[in-house]
Design a protein around this motif. Structure first.
Motif, PDB file in Angstrom:
ATOM      1  N   ALA A 121      17.188  -5.176 -27.387  1.00 41.09           N
ATOM      2  CA  ALA A 121      18.253  -6.044 -27.426  1.00 41.09           C
ATOM      3  C   ALA A 121      18.693  -6.455 -26.093  1.00 41.09           C
ATOM      4  O   ALA A 121      20.001  -6.064 -25.709  1.00 41.09           O
ATOM      5  CB  ALA A 121      19.293  -5.690 -28.367  1.00 41.09           C
ATOM      6  N   GLN A 125      21.861 -12.721 -28.966  1.00 40.81           N
ATOM      7  CA  GLN A 125      21.250 -13.760 -29.378  1.00 40.81           C
ATOM      8  C   GLN A 125      19.857 -14.065 -29.051  1.00 40.81           C
ATOM      9  O   GLN A 125      19.902 -14.033 -27.805  1.00 40.81           O
ATOM     10  CB  GLN A 125      22.184 -15.041 -29.757  1.00 40.81           C
ATOM     11  CG  GLN A 125      23.494 -14.551 -30.560  1.00 40.81           C
ATOM     12  CD  GLN A 125      23.175 -14.216 -31.930  1.00 40.81           C
ATOM     13  OE1 GLN A 125      22.268 -14.687 -32.673  1.00 40.81           O
ATOM     14  NE2 GLN A 125      24.113 -13.119 -32.382  1.00 40.81           N
ATOM     15  N   PRO A 126      19.005 -14.690 -29.573  1.00 37.53           N
ATOM     16  CA  PRO A 126      17.643 -15.393 -28.860  1.00 37.53           C
ATOM     17  C   PRO A 126      18.154 -16.344 -27.741  1.00 37.53           C
ATOM     18  O   PRO A 126      18.956 -17.128 -28.082  1.00 37.53           O
ATOM     19  CB  PRO A 126      17.039 -15.811 -29.879  1.00 37.53           C
ATOM     20  CG  PRO A 126      17.271 -15.317 -31.404  1.00 37.53           C
ATOM     21  CD  PRO A 126      18.927 -14.924 -31.180  1.00 37.53           C
ATOM     22  N   ARG A 337       7.442 -15.209 -28.100  1.00 36.42           N
ATOM     23  CA  ARG A 337       8.400 -15.062 -28.830  1.00 36.42           C
ATOM     24  C   ARG A 337       8.008 -13.731 -29.689  1.00 36.42           C
ATOM     25  O   ARG A 337       6.906 -13.688 -30.547  1.00 36.42           O
ATOM     26  CB  ARG A 337       8.919 -15.850 -29.747  1.00 36.42           C
ATOM     27  CG  ARG A 337       9.834 -17.220 -29.165  1.00 36.42           C
ATOM     28  CD  ARG A 337      11.100 -16.319 -28.409  1.00 36.42           C
ATOM     29  NE  ARG A 337      11.975 -17.286 -27.831  1.00 36.42           N
ATOM     30  CZ  ARG A 337      13.172 -17.084 -27.256  1.00 36.42           C
ATOM     31  NH1 ARG A 337      13.369 -15.623 -27.136  1.00 36.42           N
ATOM     32  NH2 ARG A 337      13.818 -17.740 -26.989  1.00 36.42           N
ATOM     33  N   SER A 342      14.603 -10.618 -28.502  1.00 31.31           N
ATOM     34  CA  SER A 342      15.676 -11.821 -28.222  1.00 31.31           C
ATOM     35  C   SER A 342      15.250 -12.483 -27.034  1.00 31.31           C
ATOM     36  O   SER A 342      15.665 -13.958 -26.915  1.00 31.31           O
ATOM     37  CB  SER A 342      17.070 -11.486 -28.112  1.00 31.31           C
ATOM     38  OG  SER A 342      17.458 -10.487 -26.977  1.00 31.31           O
TER      39      SER A 342
END
Length: 370
Positions: A121, A125-126, A337, A342
């Motif tokens: 992480a 957020q992405p 991705r 993220s």
């Protein structure tokens, strides 16, 4: 009618440099030796970019800031680099520091290519503003757990400091080992001396001790204590975060520092580019380059390709990660991705579990790979 030049054409006629910010731990409590290797790789690649024409005729310039393993300092450095007009930010070794830098870069709309940090992480957020070369912690530490099980170690103690990085590593190990019959025993290094760690290992019946602690101390002190305790002659010492990779480890511990497996992000064989870069890095560092030095070189190789192809506009850089296809020192680099990650991720660089050969501590043995 005269048409305005395209962005790339405008850049070609501008003789000013293209600036890339670099976050590197160069002073304590940062892991300064890792920072020195990372910077060597970054600087070598910048020199080679400039020797081959720079960025569409403009020289590439590295603007270096010492993160010193301080997240607040790193975030402030990102602010400063953004004001200085850098096209992107690169580097950083420490995961907690890189997370702070990534959050700030995301908020500012500044592309950040993270060289070495591994926290899954990296941002909450992405985001399209951040990409990463190093594999995520979950992938590397699960491979390390598989190595431990394969070597017959099912009862594993972790000597852990307080840090989100160490806590995440402990959770990854426990989640991966428990379904396979393994047990993780946590030893809180805020409360234990090295001698007390030895007593706990005996009492708990652990067959392996992983060093999830600061370096050089208390890591070095714990190694010395365990090595000198005859009750623990059969206990495996491990350092998944990679402390034994660097020459300082061998200098501080001598023979005691051998046979301590760690994670290294290198393939079985370097690419032809990697072989050439290894020689140049060895000359630059006056010692064998670590995987961190290759990560630094590959970071600039990627950014130079992006800047040559898409110009220095920050938004265009952030939109270009999906199209990257760069031959790096350790294979072709492409970003994608990846579930649970993220940021844009190179999936995947090679991972090895390696140690220093007790018979020849300057030589590394590959124990497991994936």
């Amino acid at each position: 009618m005269n048409t305005p030049p395209s962005p790339l054409e405008a850049e070609r006629t501008d003789g000013s440099s293209v600036r890339i910010g670099a976050l590197v731990p160069l002073t304590r409590p940062g892991w300064a030796e890792a920072g020195r290797h990372l910077l060597a790789g970054l600087e070598l690649a910048v020199r080679e970019v400039n020797d081959t024409g720079g960025i569409v005729g403009r020289p590439l310039e590295l603007v270096v800031r010492d993160s010193a393993a301080d997240p607040t300092r790193a975030a402030a450095a990102v602010d400063e680099l953004a004001r200085l007009g850098v096209a992107a930010v690169a580097g950083e070794y420490h995961s907690v520091v890189a997370r702070a830098a990534a959050a700030r870069a995301d908020a500012l709309g500044l592309p950040f290519l993270c060289s070495s940090a591994v926290l899954d992480a990296l941002t909450e957020q992405p985001t399209d503003w951040v990409a990463r070369l190093a594999p995520p912690q979950s992938r590397g530490w699960q491979l390390y757990a598989d190595f431990l099980l394969g070597a017959g170690h099912g009862r594993i103690a972790v000597a852990a400091d307080s840090s989100v990085y160490w806590a995440t590593g402990t959770r990854i190990l426990r989640d991966h080992l428990a379904p396979r019959g393994g047990t993780v025993i946590e030893l809180d290094m805020r409360a234990l001396t090295p001698a007390a760690v030895c007593d706990e290992l005996v009492e708990q019946g652990a067959t392996a001790l992983l060093l999830l602690v600061g370096y050089p101390d208390p890591a070095v002190s714990v190694v010395k204590a365990v090595r000198r305790d005859q009750r623990l002659a059969e206990v495996l010492l491990g350092a998944p975060a990679g402390q034994p990779e660097f020459a300082e480890w061998a200098a501080l511990l001598g023979d005691d520092g051998a046979a301590v497996p760690f994670l290294r992000y290198l393939p079985e064989r370097l690419s032809p580019l990697g072989t050439r870069v290894e020689k140049a890095l060895r000359e630059r560092l006056a010692e064998a380059p670590s995987f961190v030095a290759f990560e630094g070189y590959d970071t600039i190789a990627v950014l130079a390709d992006v800047l040559r192809s898409h110009g220095t506009d920050r938004a265009r850089t952030a939109a270009s990660w999906a199209s990257v296809a760069v031959d790096g020192t350790r294979g072709q680099i492409r970003f994608s991705r990846t579930p649970g990650i993220s940021v844009w991720q190179w999936a995947w660089p090679s991972i090895q579990v390696v140690d220093r050969d007790p018979a020849e501590p300057d030589r590394f043995r590959v124990l497991h790979a994936g």
